[in-house]
Write an enzyme that holds these catalytic residues in place. Structure first.
Site: not given
Length: 408
Positions: A290, A301, A177, A115
């Site tokens: 949050y 997963y 990430h 990523q």
């Protein structure tokens, strides 16, 4: 308007897009303890009410350019040209609808794995005067890497004076990430999303690295706020907390890849990846928590619980929960050509291969949600200077697509 890349001598690809109402099941499918009650701000877990497509504009997707290598972010220059980042480390430019085959020079080496890579891009609010372009990117190697923010001067053909103005305080391993969306606020400060560092078994300091999202001294799992030179605004919410990193603006995030500002309502919106389900849309406010990973609708997963809690006191609940995941990336608040869409959120979906239109009331609660099918992984969604929505697709032959009205 920008036609197809003339270098390829292909006909412009036009596809009519179907608006599909998304039912209430998207918010709560497979989530234990989910409530669909719409409450006063903040809601516990808002369902997207079934919406009718009647009264919405019919749109078509028009391919602007092709041959982009996993594009990630885009921005418009004052002359209408478009700068596009490619995750592998190239900066591309589209001039008068033509993709220049030669990448822009001046981008240093990036950590382009999984990523990671060259990620978001944004112009300085005073770009016309100072010519500054801002980037987020992954830096390092597989065993030690981090997200960086840099700025450089663009003279119309190349970058110079590349300067790193921020980097995440801790290095991490593997290529997961990085977060990395950029957003300028009206006061001239810059928000940037920083991912939590990765999934198990990735660890940091003897625990799963995702726990750093609750560690105020860490940049991981946060939105940070800095000045245009990388210095720290004196009014950041935690700047006087000796136990907190002074750049932290909000925390408890997993991996935000959609970040947008509603200039009319003065709100910051974010879309955030869950793991297995539990993707979120959040109205983000300074200093708030949050929840990730101690309060989440997401699951491992492997299928097990990440946390038994979906909501906790002192933590902000999401406005929308997507289970199954759409894998949200890219976010825009609409103020363009279609009067029916004013103030709506448009969120891209990598897995769902669509763009979700989310209608809001004046209090920021969700009224309904619809899907505009794209048929490709959507990495970014932006409103262009022409009032149209533009979509980047995440592929080795990625495209820039324009959504425009049919017969209007």
């Amino acid at each position: 308007m920008f036609p197809i890349d003339r270098n390829r001598k292909l006909p412009t690809t036009i596809k009519t897009c179907t608006l599909v109402a998304v039912g209430a099941a998207i918010a709560c499918l497979g989530v234990t303890g989910c409530t669909t009650q719409v409450q006063s701000e903040p809601p516990t877990a808002i369902q997207a009410e079934t919406a009718s497509a009647r009264g919405n504009p019919e749109v078509q997707s028009v391919t602007v350019v092709e041959n982009l290598e996993h594009p990630w972010g885009l921005t418009w220059l004052p002359d209408g040209s478009i700068l596009i980042t490619e995750r592998s480390g190239q900066l591309r430019i589209v001039r008068e609808g033509v993709l220049d085959p030669t990448p822009i020079a001046g981008v240093p080496e990036v950590f382009a794995q999984s990523q990671g890579g060259l990620l978001d891009i944004a112009l300085h609010p005073n770009f016309a005067d100072n010519r500054l372009v801002y980037f987020t990117y992954a830096y390092g190697n597989n065993s030690a890497n981090r997200t960086r923010i840099a700025r450089a001067t663009f003279d119309g053909s190349s970058l110079s004076n590349w300067q790193v103005i921020f980097e995440v305080s801790q290095t991490k391993s593997r290529g997961q990430h990085f977060g990395s969306r950029l957003l300028w606020l009206p006061d001239g400060t810059l928000l940037a999303s920083i991912g939590d560092g990765g999934n198990p078994p990735v660890e940091l300091e003897g625990e799963f690295i995702r726990q750093q999202a609750q560690n105020l001294s860490s940049h991981l799992g946060k939105i940070i706020r800095i000045n245009d030179d990388g210095s720290i605004p004196s009014d950041n919410p935690l700047v006087n907390d000796a136990q907190a990193a002074p750049e932290v603006w909000s925390y408890g995030h997993r991996n935000i890849q959609g970040l947008a500002f509603d200039a009319i309502a003065n709100r910051v919106w974010a879309t955030e990846h869950g793991a297995r389900g539990g993707d979120e849309v959040n109205w983000v406010k300074a200093g708030e928590n949050y929840g990730w990973p101690v309060a989440t609708h997401s699951r491992e997963y492997s299928g097990g619980l990440i946390s038994p809690e979906t909501s906790l006191p002192g933590m902000v609940d999401p406005k929308v929960i997507w289970t199954p995941s759409i894998a949200p990336s890219g976010l825009a608040v609409y103020s363009g050509t279609f009067p029916e869409w004013q103030g709506n959120l448009f969120a891209g979906g990598l897995v769902s291969q669509d763009v979700r239109r989310i209608a809001l009331d004046e209090s920021g609660n969700v009224l309904n949600e619809e899907a505009i099918a794209i048929g490709q992984r959507v990495r970014d969604v932006r409103q262009g200077p022409d009032g149209m929505l533009y979509v980047l697709t995440d592929a080795s032959n990625g495209q820039l697509i324009r959504l425009e009205p049919v017969d209007r």
